[in-house]
Scaffold this motif. Structure first.
Motif, PDB file in Angstrom:
ATOM      1  N   ALA A 251     -55.649 -94.148  41.156  1.00  0.00           N
ATOM      2  CA  ALA A 251     -54.778 -93.588  40.121  1.00  0.00           C
ATOM      3  C   ALA A 251     -55.136 -94.246  38.787  1.00  0.00           C
ATOM      4  O   ALA A 251     -55.893 -95.213  38.759  1.00  0.00           O
ATOM      5  N   GLN A 252     -54.584 -93.745  37.702  1.00  0.00           N
ATOM      6  CA  GLN A 252     -54.843 -94.357  36.395  1.00  0.00           C
ATOM      7  C   GLN A 252     -54.034 -95.645  36.296  1.00  0.00           C
ATOM      8  O   GLN A 252     -52.842 -95.634  36.055  1.00  0.00           O
ATOM      9  N   LEU A 253     -54.714 -96.762  36.490  1.00  0.00           N
ATOM     10  CA  LEU A 253     -54.098 -98.082  36.553  1.00  0.00           C
ATOM     11  C   LEU A 253     -54.690 -98.981  35.471  1.00  0.00           C
ATOM     12  O   LEU A 253     -55.737 -98.673  34.907  1.00  0.00           O
ATOM     13  N   PRO A 254     -54.051-100.118  35.186  1.00  0.00           N
ATOM     14  CA  PRO A 254     -54.607-101.030  34.182  1.00  0.00           C
ATOM     15  C   PRO A 254     -55.991-101.515  34.594  1.00  0.00           C
ATOM     16  O   PRO A 254     -56.272-101.696  35.777  1.00  0.00           O
ATOM     17  N   PHE A 255     -56.851-101.736  33.590  1.00  0.00           N
ATOM     18  CA  PHE A 255     -58.179-102.273  33.861  1.00  0.00           C
ATOM     19  C   PHE A 255     -58.603-103.188  32.725  1.00  0.00           C
ATOM     20  O   PHE A 255     -58.071-103.130  31.619  1.00  0.00           O
ATOM     21  N   ARG A 256     -59.567-104.044  33.031  1.00  0.00           N
ATOM     22  CA  ARG A 256     -60.172-104.905  32.017  1.00  0.00           C
ATOM     23  C   ARG A 256     -61.674-104.936  32.259  1.00  0.00           C
ATOM     24  O   ARG A 256     -62.156-104.623  33.355  1.00  0.00           O
ATOM     25  N   VAL A 257     -62.411-105.339  31.223  1.00  0.00           N
ATOM     26  CA  VAL A 257     -63.856-105.468  31.317  1.00  0.00           C
ATOM     27  C   VAL A 257     -64.220-106.873  30.820  1.00  0.00           C
ATOM     28  O   VAL A 257     -63.759-107.298  29.770  1.00  0.00           O
ATOM     29  N   LEU A 258     -65.029-107.575  31.603  1.00  0.00           N
ATOM     30  CA  LEU A 258     -65.469-108.920  31.257  1.00  0.00           C
ATOM     31  C   LEU A 258     -66.990-108.962  31.188  1.00  0.00           C
ATOM     32  O   LEU A 258     -67.664-108.260  31.943  1.00  0.00           O
ATOM     33  N   VAL A 259     -67.516-109.804  30.306  1.00  0.00           N
ATOM     34  CA  VAL A 259     -68.948-110.073  30.253  1.00  0.00           C
ATOM     35  C   VAL A 259     -69.129-111.513  30.708  1.00  0.00           C
ATOM     36  O   VAL A 259     -68.527-112.429  30.146  1.00  0.00           O
ATOM     37  N   LEU A 260     -69.927-111.709  31.762  1.00  0.00           N
ATOM     38  CA  LEU A 260     -70.130-113.036  32.342  1.00  0.00           C
ATOM     39  C   LEU A 260     -71.610-113.378  32.362  1.00  0.00           C
ATOM     40  O   LEU A 260     -72.449-112.504  32.587  1.00  0.00           O
ATOM     41  N   SER A 261     -71.939-114.638  32.146  1.00  0.00           N
ATOM     42  CA  SER A 261     -73.333-115.058  32.234  1.00  0.00           C
ATOM     43  C   SER A 261     -73.626-115.557  33.643  1.00  0.00           C
ATOM     44  O   SER A 261     -72.720-115.969  34.363  1.00  0.00           O
ATOM     45  N   GLY A 262     -74.913-115.487  34.014  1.00  0.00           N
ATOM     46  CA  GLY A 262     -75.348-115.969  35.321  1.00  0.00           C
ATOM     47  C   GLY A 262     -75.283-114.884  36.363  1.00  0.00           C
ATOM     48  O   GLY A 262     -74.799-113.790  36.108  1.00  0.00           O
ATOM     49  N   PRO A 263     -75.816-115.143  37.519  1.00  0.00           N
ATOM     50  CA  PRO A 263     -76.492-116.374  37.923  1.00  0.00           C
ATOM     51  C   PRO A 263     -77.848-116.510  37.236  1.00  0.00           C
ATOM     52  O   PRO A 263     -78.518-115.515  36.968  1.00  0.00           O
ATOM     53  N   GLY A 264     -78.233-117.739  36.963  1.00  0.00           N
ATOM     54  CA  GLY A 264     -79.504-118.000  36.286  1.00  0.00           C
ATOM     55  C   GLY A 264     -79.551-117.342  34.925  1.00  0.00           C
ATOM     56  O   GLY A 264     -78.635-117.478  34.120  1.00  0.00           O
ATOM     57  N   THR A 265     -80.619-116.588  34.666  1.00  0.00           N
ATOM     58  CA  THR A 265     -80.773-115.910  33.375  1.00  0.00           C
ATOM     59  C   THR A 265     -80.115-114.536  33.370  1.00  0.00           C
ATOM     60  O   THR A 265     -80.158-113.838  32.362  1.00  0.00           O
ATOM     61  N   HIS A 266     -79.527-114.152  34.481  1.00  0.00           N
ATOM     62  CA  HIS A 266     -78.863-112.841  34.580  1.00  0.00           C
ATOM     63  C   HIS A 266     -77.526-112.854  33.846  1.00  0.00           C
ATOM     64  O   HIS A 266     -77.002-113.898  33.489  1.00  0.00           O
ATOM     65  N   SER A 267     -76.969-111.672  33.652  1.00  0.00           N
ATOM     66  CA  SER A 267     -75.617-111.518  33.121  1.00  0.00           C
ATOM     67  C   SER A 267     -74.942-110.383  33.878  1.00  0.00           C
ATOM     68  O   SER A 267     -75.600-109.614  34.578  1.00  0.00           O
ATOM     69  N   ARG A 268     -73.622-110.329  33.759  1.00  0.00           N
ATOM     70  CA  ARG A 268     -72.852-109.319  34.472  1.00  0.00           C
ATOM     71  C   ARG A 268     -71.797-108.708  33.564  1.00  0.00           C
ATOM     72  O   ARG A 268     -71.190-109.404  32.753  1.00  0.00           O
ATOM     73  N   ILE A 269     -71.596-107.426  33.727  1.00  0.00           N
ATOM     74  CA  ILE A 269     -70.439-106.752  33.146  1.00  0.00           C
ATOM     75  C   ILE A 269     -69.546-106.415  34.329  1.00  0.00           C
ATOM     76  O   ILE A 269     -69.984-105.781  35.291  1.00  0.00           O
ATOM     77  N   VAL A 270     -68.305-106.885  34.265  1.00  0.00           N
ATOM     78  CA  VAL A 270     -67.376-106.778  35.386  1.00  0.00           C
ATOM     79  C   VAL A 270     -66.212-105.872  34.988  1.00  0.00           C
ATOM     80  O   VAL A 270     -65.607-106.053  33.937  1.00  0.00           O
ATOM     81  N   LEU A 271     -65.917-104.910  35.845  1.00  0.00           N
ATOM     82  CA  LEU A 271     -64.786-104.002  35.665  1.00  0.00           C
ATOM     83  C   LEU A 271     -63.755-104.321  36.741  1.00  0.00           C
ATOM     84  O   LEU A 271     -64.056-104.218  37.927  1.00  0.00           O
ATOM     85  N   ASP A 272     -62.562-104.752  36.317  1.00  0.00           N
ATOM     86  CA  ASP A 272     -61.451-105.021  37.236  1.00  0.00           C
ATOM     87  C   ASP A 272     -60.397-103.934  37.066  1.00  0.00           C
ATOM     88  O   ASP A 272     -59.992-103.655  35.931  1.00  0.00           O
ATOM     89  N   VAL A 273     -59.955-103.338  38.170  1.00  0.00           N
ATOM     90  CA  VAL A 273     -58.904-102.321  38.129  1.00  0.00           C
ATOM     91  C   VAL A 273     -57.753-102.824  38.989  1.00  0.00           C
ATOM     92  O   VAL A 273     -57.927-103.113  40.185  1.00  0.00           O
ATOM     93  N   ALA A 274     -56.564-102.937  38.389  1.00  0.00           N
ATOM     94  CA  ALA A 274     -55.392-103.487  39.065  1.00  0.00           C
ATOM     95  C   ALA A 274     -54.978-102.616  40.254  1.00  0.00           C
ATOM     96  O   ALA A 274     -55.192-101.410  40.263  1.00  0.00           O
ATOM     97  N   HIS A 275     -54.371-103.249  41.240  1.00  0.00           N
ATOM     98  CA  HIS A 275     -53.870-102.516  42.402  1.00  0.00           C
ATOM     99  C   HIS A 275     -52.593-101.739  42.070  1.00  0.00           C
ATOM    100  O   HIS A 275     -52.279-100.768  42.749  1.00  0.00           O
ATOM    101  N   GLN A 276     -51.877-102.175  41.036  1.00  0.00           N
ATOM    102  CA  GLN A 276     -50.643-101.468  40.648  1.00  0.00           C
ATOM    103  C   GLN A 276     -50.265-101.856  39.216  1.00  0.00           C
ATOM    104  O   GLN A 276     -50.816-102.784  38.652  1.00  0.00           O
ATOM    105  N   TRP A 277     -49.334-101.114  38.663  1.00  0.00           N
ATOM    106  CA  TRP A 277     -48.759-101.480  37.368  1.00  0.00           C
ATOM    107  C   TRP A 277     -47.847-102.665  37.580  1.00  0.00           C
ATOM    108  O   TRP A 277     -47.533-103.019  38.711  1.00  0.00           O
ATOM    109  N   GLN A 278     -47.344-103.263  36.513  1.00  0.00           N
ATOM    110  CA  GLN A 278     -46.472-104.438  36.665  1.00  0.00           C
ATOM    111  C   GLN A 278     -45.268-104.092  37.519  1.00  0.00           C
ATOM    112  O   GLN A 278     -44.822-102.961  37.554  1.00  0.00           O
TER     113      GLN A 278
END
Length: 184
Positions: free
Chosen positions: A156-183
């Motif tokens: 369903a349309q739930l809250p989400f956030r996007v994070l930029v993380l470094s690693g592992p090593g020289t790699h980087s990651r863009i992470v998408l988290d989608v909440a299991h429910q609203w507050q």
């Protein structure tokens, strides 16, 4: 009489404690989540290619991880239709879930010689979501002119956030988290 007053005082005290606890939990966001569901975008175009896509379930959200072979920080994520890169075909008919997150990564899914760095073809499922509570599907939308697109199907349309993380090593990651429910 004394027993009645004591019991009455105890009932009033317990009632106050229960009301206080339920009132406090109703005001506190679920797992501390205050993300909302509006569009999120940041960063610049990068030449570091995408090398992996995976999902995982956390206690309060489901996570989609996009890993790159180098520094990447550019993305745009919003609820709505996702179109394939270069062709403009809608991915909603091929993506499971009650709602669709359009994920545009500002990095290619190919190397300097234009050889694909991920094994997916346009329209293919890119990650396993077994055991996920919110995530339903991750479908590859292609990579064109340095941009890579995915449709992330969610329950369903739930809250989400996007994070930029470094690693592992020289790699980087863009992470998408989608909440299991609203507050709560």
């Amino acid at each position: 009489m004394r027993l009645t007053r004591t019991l009455l005082a105890l009932v009033v005290l317990l009632g106050g404690l229960v009301a206080g606890v339920s009132g406090a939990s109703a005001a506190a966001p679920y797992c501390g989540i205050t993300w909302g569901s509006t569009a999120k975008a940041a960063g610049a175009l990068s030449t570091a290619p995408l090398v992996d896509v995976r999902t995982e379930r956390q206690d309060c959200w489901d996570r989609v991880v996009f890993e790159f072979a180098g520094p990447v920080n550019g993305y745009s994520v919003a609820y709505g239709e996702t179109y394939t890169e270069g062709q403009g075909l809608a991915l909603s008919p091929y993506t499971a879930g009650g709602s669709l997150l359009s994920v545009s990564l500002r990095a290619p899914a190919y190397d300097d010689g234009h050889v694909a760095t991920v094994p997916y073809r346009v329209g293919e499922h890119a990650a396993t979501v077994l055991g996920a509570r919110t995530a339903r599907d991750v479908v590859f939308g292609g990579s064109f002119e340095g941009y890579t697109t995915f449709a992330a199907g969610v329950r369903a349309q739930l809250p989400f956030r996007v994070l930029v993380l470094s690693g592992p090593g020289t790699h980087s990651r863009i992470v998408l988290d989608v909440a299991h429910q609203w507050q709560a």
